[in-house]
Write a protein that holds these residues in place. Structure first.
Motif, PDB file in Angstrom:
ATOM      1  N   SER A  79       0.809  -1.223   0.000  1.00 53.43           N
ATOM      2  CA  SER A  79       0.000   0.000   0.000  1.00 53.43           C
ATOM      3  C   SER A  79       0.841   1.270   0.000  1.00 53.43           C
ATOM      4  O   SER A  79       0.295   2.371  -0.181  1.00 53.43           O
ATOM      5  CB  SER A  79      -0.938   0.011   1.212  1.00 53.43           C
ATOM      6  N   ILE A  80       2.152   1.145   0.201  1.00 54.69           N
ATOM      7  CA  ILE A  80       3.010   2.349   0.181  1.00 54.69           C
ATOM      8  C   ILE A  80       4.020   2.304  -0.978  1.00 54.69           C
ATOM      9  O   ILE A  80       4.983   3.065  -0.990  1.00 54.69           O
ATOM     10  CB  ILE A  80       3.752   2.539   1.517  1.00 54.69           C
ATOM     11  N   THR A  81       3.802   1.379  -1.938  1.00 58.51           N
ATOM     12  CA  THR A  81       4.683   1.331  -3.102  1.00 58.51           C
ATOM     13  C   THR A  81       4.399   2.506  -4.036  1.00 58.51           C
ATOM     14  O   THR A  81       3.356   3.164  -3.936  1.00 58.51           O
ATOM     15  CB  THR A  81       4.504   0.013  -3.875  1.00 58.51           C
ATOM     16  N   HIS A  82       5.354   2.738  -4.957  1.00 57.97           N
ATOM     17  CA  HIS A  82       5.203   3.835  -5.910  1.00 57.97           C
ATOM     18  C   HIS A  82       4.909   3.294  -7.306  1.00 57.97           C
ATOM     19  O   HIS A  82       5.308   2.193  -7.658  1.00 57.97           O
ATOM     20  CB  HIS A  82       6.477   4.685  -5.941  1.00 57.97           C
ATOM     21  N   GLN A 115       9.549  -2.835  -5.701  1.00 57.66           N
ATOM     22  CA  GLN A 115       8.729  -2.705  -4.494  1.00 57.66           C
ATOM     23  C   GLN A 115       7.494  -3.597  -4.564  1.00 57.66           C
ATOM     24  O   GLN A 115       7.144  -4.282  -3.594  1.00 57.66           O
ATOM     25  CB  GLN A 115       8.309  -1.238  -4.308  1.00 57.66           C
ATOM     26  N   SER A 124       6.885  -6.965  -2.102  1.00 62.58           N
ATOM     27  CA  SER A 124       5.748  -6.947  -1.167  1.00 62.58           C
ATOM     28  C   SER A 124       4.625  -7.863  -1.631  1.00 62.58           C
ATOM     29  O   SER A 124       4.136  -8.711  -0.858  1.00 62.58           O
ATOM     30  CB  SER A 124       5.230  -5.522  -0.987  1.00 62.58           C
ATOM     31  N   HIS A 149      -3.900   2.589  -3.214  1.00 58.34           N
ATOM     32  CA  HIS A 149      -3.166   2.457  -1.959  1.00 58.34           C
ATOM     33  C   HIS A 149      -4.099   2.281  -0.764  1.00 58.34           C
ATOM     34  O   HIS A 149      -3.892   1.391   0.068  1.00 58.34           O
ATOM     35  CB  HIS A 149      -2.258   3.671  -1.762  1.00 58.34           C
ATOM     36  N   ASN A 150      -5.125   3.101  -0.674  1.00 55.38           N
ATOM     37  CA  ASN A 150      -6.058   2.956   0.445  1.00 55.38           C
ATOM     38  C   ASN A 150      -6.873   1.668   0.334  1.00 55.38           C
ATOM     39  O   ASN A 150      -7.224   1.054   1.354  1.00 55.38           O
ATOM     40  CB  ASN A 150      -7.004   4.160   0.495  1.00 55.38           C
ATOM     41  N   ARG A 176      -4.821  -1.069   1.762  1.00 60.26           N
ATOM     42  CA  ARG A 176      -4.764  -0.949   3.234  1.00 60.26           C
ATOM     43  C   ARG A 176      -6.031  -1.508   3.880  1.00 60.26           C
ATOM     44  O   ARG A 176      -5.968  -2.195   4.908  1.00 60.26           O
ATOM     45  CB  ARG A 176      -4.589   0.507   3.631  1.00 60.26           C
TER      46      ARG A 176
END
Length: 534
Positions: free
Chosen positions: A229-232, A238, A242, A303-304, A307
């Motif tokens: 959820s914090i990858t770019h 990344q 993950s 991303h959210n 999460r």
């Protein structure tokens, strides 16, 4: 006075009205009284070697107010004066060492056959816990089709379908190949806490280490998804680490054990129990794609959305950790005749079949949504194709298990795998929404049933329940190694031009080859058997 017969002495005990004579002897031995008393003769006697093993018991004897003990050197006679009994009586006790008695008893006592409850609260509670593991772990792996579509078209646009296929490939590899040792750890009791009601004697020895696999899965699953959820965007390494490595490893630690635990509670209904557990993965692969597609294309975003799904998975895995219980005791250090297993024709044929099956089995699962989008299918339909396929898989994992007592495990397995391979060729003719939906339903049903029937087939070949986890680990470990390369190969055949005919034919041929190998396994297993139901 302290007890102190010479080391190595053997004793004859005599009891009279008010005297107990202990006499050294080279030809007899007396029973060890580690508890400090002889219930048969009302005499407290010990072998010399017990002085070191039971110092507390010796102190109890030494301090007994009813005994006046006099010890003399070896080969002489010691008189022990007792009080409280006047009756004339003489008894002689000639008993071998306790170790000899226990060894003889063990050798003469036949092993009790294992019994299975075939149901009950503990059994179905454990099935539900294993179902949650399948839902959160393998169910999420089966959602990769949704991620792949998003990665190819929006998030990892700088990379080819073959590059992105390695993310799914490493997931499959770690999920199944990790089973090669997680199945062994499961046999040793490392999956979950033991059932206190059925195994109270071993709870204290096992409770400290028995939750390792489930706890590790809980931690890694949460870590992998929250890191994703914090990858770019277009940061391939990344996403690979993950989503591919961490999430694949988390699933692999408990995928095989969560299926194998059905063997702790079920024998006659094992295929049904395994099917129910496996249906958790199917339902997870139904709900997650719908939820994630809405997140990715809506206001929540990628991303959210990841999460939120991570939080849900963490909560469900905590429940699984609390309710999943092992029933059979761990087997400790075992040396399975693995070399002999590779000489069993049915098992070897099953291993060959998994090689071919994993080259083609997950190709439609991972690509049906992308196939629909690239063929111009309405987006409102295309985004649900993965969920439709996995919804049909849910029924496929349960219903065939009900037919196994009638048809036999291998018989229905041959039919299911053959149909799965044939259906992939039908994908060549699918160009519209109706065809996509029909294909998704049929392929989901038959492929899900084929996956669910495999563990029951392996259990059928095991000589004892203790072998099931290790045999399954080897089986799916080989499949995982093939899965590492299968998805990238399909992506390379597809190319950026989306030439679907090449991966379609490749997947169909390999699945039919797997069906042929499975048929040979059925032939060797049934050779010499009177019944055709096998």
């Amino acid at each position: 006075m302290a007890l102190g017969p010479g080391l190595g002495d053997k004793i004859i005990a005599r009891r009279t009205s008010d005297k107990l004579t202990r006499q050294s002897s080279d030809s007899h031995k007396i029973c060890r009284l580690g508890s400090g008393g002889c219930p048969q003769h009302s005499v407290r006697l010990f072998l010399p070697q017990d002085m070191d093993r039971h110092p507390t018991a010796f102190n109890n004897v030494n301090n007994d107010p009813h005994l006046d003990i006099d010890m003399i050197p070896s080969s002489e006679t010691a008189t022990i004066n007792t009080t409280g009994q006047e009756k004339e009586k003489t008894e002689e006790v000639l008993v071998n060492k306790a170790e000899d008695e226990e060894a003889a008893q063990t050798a003469s006592t036949p092993a009790l056959p294992l019994t299975f409850p075939e149901g009950g609260f503990d059994a179905w509670k454990t099935v539900f816990g294993a179902w949650l593991i399948q839902y959160t772990c393998f169910g999420y792996i089966n959602t990769f089709g949704t991620f792949e579509d998003y990665y190819v078209r929006q998030y990892l646009t700088n990379y080819t379908p073959s590059d992105i296929g390695w993310i799914g490939g490493i997931q499959i590899f770690l999920t199944f190949s990790t089973g090669a040792f997680s199945g062994l750890l499961f046999d040793k009791g490392y999956l979950c806490v033991p059932n206190l009601a059925s195994d109270p004697a071993q709870v204290h020895d096992r409770v400290n280490h028995s939750t390792y696999l489930l706890a590790a899965t809980l931690i890694l699953n949460s870590l992998g998804l929250f890191m994703l959820s914090i990858t770019h965007e277009n940061s391939y390494y990344q996403v690979f680490l993950s989503h591919g490595v961490i999430l694949g490893l988390a699933t692999g630690l408990t995928w095989v054990p969560s299926l194998g635990i059905a063997g702790h509670y079920f024998q006659r209904r094992r295929a049904l129990a395994v099917g129910i557990i496996a249906s958790g993965a199917a339902l997870g692969a139904v709900i997650n794609p719908i939820m994630l597609n809405q997140f990715f294309t809506g206001a929540v975003g990628f991303h959210n959305g990841v999460r939120i799904s991570a939080g849900i998975n963490t909560f469900l895995l905590i429940i699984a950790l609390l309710i999943t219980r092992a029933r059979l005791p761990p087997k400790g250090l075992q040396r399975f005749p693995i070399g002999q297993w590779f000489k069993e024709p049915p098992y070897v044929c099953l291993l060959i079949s998994i090689v071919f099956l994993f080259f083609g089995l997950f190709y439609p699962v991972f690509n049906v949504q992308l196939n629909a989008v690239t063929h111009g299918v309405d987006r409102n339909v295309a985004l649900y194709t993965t969920s439709i396929l996995n919804a049909a898989s849910l029924f496929g994992r349960i219903l065939p298990g009900l037919l196994v007592p009638i048809t036999g495990t291998f018989n229905i397995g041959v039919f299911l795998i053959t149909c799965t391979g044939g259906l992939v060729f039908c994908l060549l003719a699918v160009k519209d929404a109706a065809g996509t939906i029909v294909f998704s339903i049929f392929y989901g049903f038959f492929s899900g049933a084929a996956i669910a029937i495999a563990p029951a087939s392996i259990a059928l070949l095991a000589k004892s329940p203790a072998e099931i986890g290790t045999r399954m680990g080897i089986f799916f470990g080989i499949g995982g190694l093939i899965g590492l390369f299968a998805t990238p190969i399909s992506g390379a055949l597809l190319t950026n031009a989306y030439i679907w005919v090449r991966p379609d034919i490749f997947a169909g041929v390999t699945l039919l080859a797997g069906a042929a190998s499975y048929t040979m396994a059925r032939y060797f297993y049934g050779r010499g058997k009177a019944s055709y139901r096998m």
